[in-house]
Design an enzyme around this catalytic site. Structure first.
Site, short mmCIF file in Angstrom:
data_model
loop_
_atom_site.label_atom_id
_atom_site.label_comp_id
_atom_site.label_asym_id
_atom_site.label_seq_id
_atom_site.Cartn_x
_atom_site.Cartn_y
_atom_site.Cartn_z
N ASP A 116 1.55 23.36 -4.12
CA ASP A 116 2.14 22.04 -4.38
C ASP A 116 1.06 21.00 -4.66
O ASP A 116 -0.07 21.11 -4.19
CB ASP A 116 2.97 21.62 -3.15
CG ASP A 116 3.90 20.46 -3.47
OD1 ASP A 116 4.16 20.20 -4.66
OD2 ASP A 116 4.36 19.80 -2.51
N SER A 118 10.76 26.78 -7.86
CA SER A 118 11.90 26.92 -6.95
C SER A 118 13.22 26.75 -7.69
O SER A 118 13.25 26.23 -8.81
CB SER A 118 11.81 25.88 -5.82
OG SER A 118 12.13 24.60 -6.33
N GLU A 150 15.36 24.66 -6.99
CA GLU A 150 15.55 23.21 -7.14
C GLU A 150 14.68 22.63 -8.26
O GLU A 150 15.01 21.58 -8.81
CB GLU A 150 15.23 22.49 -5.82
CG GLU A 150 16.26 22.71 -4.72
CD GLU A 150 16.18 24.09 -4.06
OE1 GLU A 150 15.12 24.75 -4.17
OE2 GLU A 150 17.18 24.51 -3.44
N ASN A 151 13.59 23.31 -8.59
CA ASN A 151 12.73 22.81 -9.66
C ASN A 151 13.43 22.80 -11.03
O ASN A 151 12.98 22.12 -11.96
CB ASN A 151 11.42 23.60 -9.75
CG ASN A 151 10.47 23.37 -8.59
OD1 ASN A 151 9.68 24.24 -8.23
ND2 ASN A 151 10.52 22.19 -7.99
N ARG A 211 14.19 19.36 -12.52
CA ARG A 211 13.16 18.46 -13.05
C ARG A 211 13.44 18.13 -14.53
O ARG A 211 14.23 18.81 -15.17
CB ARG A 211 11.79 19.12 -12.91
CG ARG A 211 11.38 19.23 -11.45
CD ARG A 211 9.93 19.61 -11.32
NE ARG A 211 9.56 19.64 -9.92
CZ ARG A 211 8.32 19.69 -9.47
NH1 ARG A 211 7.32 19.73 -10.33
NH2 ARG A 211 8.07 19.71 -8.18
N ILE A 267 9.07 23.46 4.27
CA ILE A 267 9.10 24.80 3.67
C ILE A 267 9.67 24.74 2.24
O ILE A 267 9.45 25.63 1.43
CB ILE A 267 9.93 25.76 4.56
CG1 ILE A 267 9.31 25.90 5.96
CG2 ILE A 267 10.08 27.15 3.94
CD1 ILE A 267 7.91 26.49 6.01
N SER A 268 10.41 23.67 1.92
CA SER A 268 10.99 23.50 0.58
C SER A 268 11.71 24.75 0.07
O SER A 268 11.54 25.13 -1.09
CB SER A 268 9.91 23.05 -0.42
OG SER A 268 9.36 21.81 -0.03
N GLU A 294 1.96 32.41 10.57
CA GLU A 294 1.10 31.26 10.90
C GLU A 294 1.14 30.27 9.74
O GLU A 294 0.97 30.66 8.58
CB GLU A 294 -0.35 31.73 11.13
CG GLU A 294 -0.52 32.62 12.34
CD GLU A 294 -0.18 31.92 13.65
OE1 GLU A 294 -0.46 30.72 13.78
OE2 GLU A 294 0.37 32.59 14.55
C1 IPE Z 1 7.75 23.44 -3.67
O1 IPE Z 1 7.25 22.28 -4.19
C2 IPE Z 1 8.06 24.42 -4.76
C3 IPE Z 1 6.92 25.05 -5.38
C4 IPE Z 1 5.68 24.87 -5.05
C5 IPE Z 1 7.23 25.97 -6.43
P1 IPE Z 1 8.18 21.04 -4.54
O2 IPE Z 1 7.31 20.00 -5.12
O3 IPE Z 1 9.32 21.48 -5.38
O4 IPE Z 1 8.72 20.63 -3.11
P2 IPE Z 1 9.32 19.27 -2.57
O5 IPE Z 1 10.31 18.78 -3.56
O6 IPE Z 1 8.19 18.31 -2.41
O7 IPE Z 1 9.92 19.62 -1.25
C1 IPE Z 2 3.74 22.09 -7.71
O1 IPE Z 2 3.31 20.81 -8.03
C2 IPE Z 2 4.24 22.84 -8.92
C3 IPE Z 2 5.69 23.10 -8.93
C4 IPE Z 2 6.51 22.73 -8.00
C5 IPE Z 2 6.22 23.80 -10.06
P1 IPE Z 2 4.30 19.59 -8.19
O2 IPE Z 2 4.71 19.48 -9.61
O3 IPE Z 2 5.42 19.69 -7.24
O4 IPE Z 2 3.34 18.39 -7.80
P2 IPE Z 2 3.73 17.09 -6.98
O5 IPE Z 2 4.37 17.51 -5.73
O6 IPE Z 2 4.62 16.28 -7.87
O7 IPE Z 2 2.41 16.43 -6.73
MG MG Z 3 5.68 18.98 -5.36
#
Ligand code: IPE
Ligand code: IPE
Ligand code: MG
Length: 259
Positions: free
Chosen positions: A20, A65, A67-68, A71, A195-196, A207
């Protein structure tokens, strides 16, 4: 590789990573989120490479994820493009280094070119005997659990097994991670304390290591730090300190339930 006192006989068997912070990294540098994801790809390469050199058997990477999918379309499109490119470019390297690729998640939602490239990479690397890399794509822990329940319910309905047969072992065997031991160490970058919706069933005694480092900055030095911290932990699996005779134990259901 500077291992800074790492004990190679006490490495985690399975490391899982919530990668992340690409977006925040990009914002800090005045770059686009996509550029952040591009830089994140280099961290993936670095972590795969070090894991392989150290002899870690399983590496799970949470790449996208369920949920992604919510986006902005442009970002999802760019992420899928990067993923396809990564899989194409890295395949020869995986073959050279004996890396087996597995994909977990709801692959049917992936765009056709990614679906095919991924399927091809998984098939091509199937017989490799080195490290296993599990790519969690369109994955969520709850979704994994829903599919597990559906599969077991179907078997009960068809008379393949009885309700009484359902135990922890059967549940694990019907998750996307079937035949993979539970992670010993879960790393999350960018400091979020959650844990998302990544592994839910699989991490009862894993751990946790959360670092403020953003994923594009997470390279060898940070990874070795996480492994060193793991080696400082005392894993009790619910028992008392006095009962722990071995200095080190990895996640193994047998060990946890054994009387
Ligand atoms: C978790 O990151 C998912 C991945 C790293 C693939 P997110 O950026 O989607 O999580 P949230 O939204 O901050 O919980
Ligand atoms: C993780 O980085 C990549 C994915 C979740 C695909 P993010 O895109 O979530 O980065 P932040 O959380 O916005 O910084
Ligand atoms: Mg993120």
């Amino acid at each position: 590789m500077n291992l800074r006192g790492l004990d190679k006989s006490r490495l985690p068997r399975h490391v899982a990573v919530i990668m992340d912070g690409n977006g925040r990294w990009a914002r800090l540098k005045g770059k686009s989120r996509i550029e952040g994801h591009r830089r994140g790809k280099a961290s993936v390469r670095a972590v795969v490479e070090i894991s392989r050199k150290l002899g870690i058997s399983y590496l799970s990477l949470y790449a996208f994820s369920t949920e992604n999918w919510l986006r902005p379309k442009d970002e999802v499109h760019a992420l899928m493009g990067l993923l396809e490119h990564y899989l194409t470019v890295e395949q020869p390297k995986m073959m050279r280094h004996g890396i087996r690729l597995l994909a977990i998640g709801d692959k049917d939602r992936l765009p056709a070119p990614v679906f095919h490239t991924l399927g091809n990479a998984v098939r091509t690397t199937r017989e490799n005997k080195g490290m296993t890399v599990l790519l969690a794509l369109s994955y969520s822990g709850r979704d994994d659990i829903v599919r597990m329940v559906q599969n077991i319910a179907r078997k009960v309905r068809e008379g393949v097994c009885a309700v009484e047969d359902i135990d922890e072992g059967m549940i694990s065997a019907h998750m996307d991670t079937r035949s993979i031991p539970d992670p010993d160490l879960l790393i999350r970058t960018s400091g979020e304390m959650r844990i998302s919706n990544f592994f839910l069933w699989q991490i009862p005694y894993t751990e946790l290591y959360i670092t403020p480092t953003l994923w594009p900055d997470f390279r060898e030095r940070e990874y070795v730090q996480a492994l060193l911290e793991f080696q400082r932990r005392r894993r009790r699996f619910g028992r008392t300190d006095e009962q722990i005779t071995q200095p080190f134990q990895s996640c193994d259901r047998g060990q946890r339930t054994q009387k």
